[in-house]
Design an enzyme around this catalytic site. Sequence first.
Site, PDB file in Angstrom:
ATOM      1  N   SER A   1      25.013  42.354  68.266  1.00  0.00           N
ATOM      2  CA  SER A   1      25.500  43.627  68.808  1.00  0.00           C
ATOM      3  C   SER A   1      26.998  43.591  69.045  1.00  0.00           C
ATOM      4  CB  SER A   1      24.802  43.886  70.136  1.00  0.00           C
ATOM      5  OG  SER A   1      25.463  44.903  70.854  1.00  0.00           O
TER       6      SER A   1
ATOM      7  N   GLU B   1      28.199  44.549  71.619  1.00  0.00           N
ATOM      8  CA  GLU B   1      28.320  44.168  73.031  1.00  0.00           C
ATOM      9  C   GLU B   1      28.716  42.700  73.189  1.00  0.00           C
ATOM     10  OE1 GLU B   1      28.079  45.825  76.032  1.00  0.00           O
ATOM     11  OE2 GLU B   1      28.142  47.645  74.842  1.00  0.00           O
TER      12      GLU B   1
ATOM     13  N   TYR C   1      23.181  41.636  78.796  1.00  0.00           N
ATOM     14  CA  TYR C   1      22.698  41.970  77.458  1.00  0.00           C
ATOM     15  C   TYR C   1      23.591  41.302  76.397  1.00  0.00           C
ATOM     16  CZ  TYR C   1      21.908  44.890  73.321  1.00  0.00           C
ATOM     17  OH  TYR C   1      21.652  45.327  72.045  1.00  0.00           O
TER      18      TYR C   1
HETATM   19  O1  G4F Z   1      23.992  55.312  74.051  1.00  0.00           O
HETATM   20  P1  G4F Z   1      24.404  54.206  74.939  1.00  0.00           P
HETATM   21  O2  G4F Z   1      23.546  53.929  76.109  1.00  0.00           O
HETATM   22  O3  G4F Z   1      24.569  52.951  74.008  1.00  0.00           O
HETATM   23  P2  G4F Z   1      25.268  51.522  74.243  1.00  0.00           P
HETATM   24  O4  G4F Z   1      25.285  51.131  75.655  1.00  0.00           O
HETATM   25  O5  G4F Z   1      26.593  51.553  73.567  1.00  0.00           O
HETATM   26  O6  G4F Z   1      24.279  50.546  73.503  1.00  0.00           O
HETATM   27  C1  G4F Z   1      23.803  50.739  72.170  1.00  0.00           C
HETATM   28  O7  G4F Z   1      24.721  50.247  71.244  1.00  0.00           O
HETATM   29  C2  G4F Z   1      25.000  48.836  71.369  1.00  0.00           C
HETATM   30  C3  G4F Z   1      25.992  48.458  70.315  1.00  0.00           C
HETATM   31  O8  G4F Z   1      25.457  48.623  69.070  1.00  0.00           O
HETATM   32  C4  G4F Z   1      23.696  48.048  71.218  1.00  0.00           C
HETATM   33  F1  G4F Z   1      23.972  46.747  71.405  1.00  0.00           F
HETATM   34  C5  G4F Z   1      22.690  48.516  72.212  1.00  0.00           C
HETATM   35  O9  G4F Z   1      21.449  47.861  71.996  1.00  0.00           O
HETATM   36  C6  G4F Z   1      22.496  50.003  72.054  1.00  0.00           C
HETATM   37  O10 G4F Z   1      21.935  50.253  70.772  1.00  0.00           O
HETATM   38  O11 G4F Z   1      25.878  54.465  75.513  1.00  0.00           O
HETATM   39  C7  G4F Z   1      26.943  54.842  74.655  1.00  0.00           C
HETATM   40  C8  G4F Z   1      28.131  55.317  75.479  1.00  0.00           C
HETATM   41  C9  G4F Z   1      28.527  54.341  76.584  1.00  0.00           C
HETATM   42  O12 G4F Z   1      29.929  54.201  76.512  1.00  0.00           O
HETATM   43  C10 G4F Z   1      28.155  55.028  77.876  1.00  0.00           C
HETATM   44  O13 G4F Z   1      29.029  54.744  78.963  1.00  0.00           O
HETATM   45  O14 G4F Z   1      27.783  56.524  76.147  1.00  0.00           O
HETATM   46  C11 G4F Z   1      28.290  56.481  77.456  1.00  0.00           C
HETATM   47  N1  G4F Z   1      27.513  57.402  78.303  1.00  0.00           N
HETATM   48  C12 G4F Z   1      28.025  58.450  78.976  1.00  0.00           C
HETATM   49  N2  G4F Z   1      27.060  59.082  79.657  1.00  0.00           N
HETATM   50  C13 G4F Z   1      26.185  57.346  78.537  1.00  0.00           C
HETATM   51  C14 G4F Z   1      25.900  58.413  79.396  1.00  0.00           C
HETATM   52  N3  G4F Z   1      25.217  56.505  78.078  1.00  0.00           N
HETATM   53  C15 G4F Z   1      23.948  56.730  78.483  1.00  0.00           C
HETATM   54  N4  G4F Z   1      22.958  55.933  78.016  1.00  0.00           N
HETATM   55  N5  G4F Z   1      23.623  57.750  79.352  1.00  0.00           N
HETATM   56  C16 G4F Z   1      24.568  58.627  79.857  1.00  0.00           C
HETATM   57  O15 G4F Z   1      24.260  59.536  80.607  1.00  0.00           O
END
Ligand code: G4F
Length: 325
Positions: free
Chosen positions: A126, A128, A150
């Site tokens: 990832s 991450e 993670y």
């Molecule tokens: O959609 P996210 O939760 O994805 P995140 O954390 O980037 O993780 C995904 O991608 C990674 C890299 O490939 C993988 F390792 C992991 O398994 C997964 O597939 O969040 C994306 C972005 C973040 O910057 C977060 O701060 O969206 C921002 N965000 C803003 N509001 C939010 C929200 N994320 C989530 N989940 N929920 C919100 O309300």
Amino acid sequence: MKRALVTGINGQDGSYLAELLLSKGYEVHGVIRRSSIENSTKMSNLKDSIARIKLYTCSLDNHLAVYKLIAAVQPDECYHLAASSFVNYSFEDEVSIIATNFTITHYILSSIKELCPQCKVYFAGSSEMFGNADRVPQNEDTKFNPRSIYGIAKLSSYHVVKNYREHHGLYACTGFTYNHESPRRSHAFVTRKITSGVAQIAIGLTHKIELGNLDAIRDWGYAPEYVEAMWLMLNNPHGPHDYVIATGIPHSVKDVLTFAFAIVGLDYQNYIDTQNNKFFRPSEQVPLIGDPSNIYQDLGWHNIVKLEHIIEEMVNNDLNLLKSI
Ligand code: G4F
């Protein structure tokens, strides 16, 4: 006929990968959690392929169970995708995140080394793992600096994969995948949260979406293309190598909102609530953007479907799901 074993086969990536492998004439074996088999929501991604897959309900956190599974399947290729994929920052979840994202990888590699060392192994790493990176974009030489348990667990798995490749001679490699989305994305992730929220707003079921940081930047690609990259990595004429799998294109959460609300002709600014702190993440200063030059150079892989079209497909899928209820 080649035989593939896919862990996490009912997830977004596992289900697309199963379809890809079936289309290439593979015999596909997949592992799911015992609790998933009776949950129709958790099996829905496999609805078009389940009849052609051999499924196993195996507790991957049990070394003996993993050993017996590998002994029974004797795969030519193993795609280890099972993971706690939500980047959760809660302390209570840390033990299970380490178990799922690290220990199981070791069980799989050690069993393959003993039972079928010719089997090629793909590990789902990832972005991450780069965490608070010292450069943007990141590539295969970027220093790892994970900022979450993670990321730490994924990085530990990467080191075990590297160790089994360099010291035990296994064909084993890690894909550093950046965010990749599709209508099969689970609702915890921001893209799906937005597209399902937009669909609900469009038909009057709700009037707000609660979100965190709208300025967060990510590199979002299309999941069906990312599983092709995984297959290419196990069929690499240059041998086993780790690659960044990404688009290289930065987008903000605001961009996702703009694309999604445009499909239903609304302005997102009237429907967003950012008051709830629980959706904000710590330490997101450095944007995670990947440099996919190496995978393009070696394997000819690059992304094609743009984020705008991914979001359009997701919104339309969520609208159809609501209309079918
Ligand atoms: O959609 P996210 O939760 O994805 P995140 O954390 O980037 O993780 C995904 O991608 C990674 C890299 O490939 C993988 F390792 C992991 O398994 C997964 O597939 O969040 C994306 C972005 C973040 O910057 C977060 O701060 O969206 C921002 N965000 C803003 N509001 C939010 C929200 N994320 C989530 N989940 N929920 C919100 O309300």
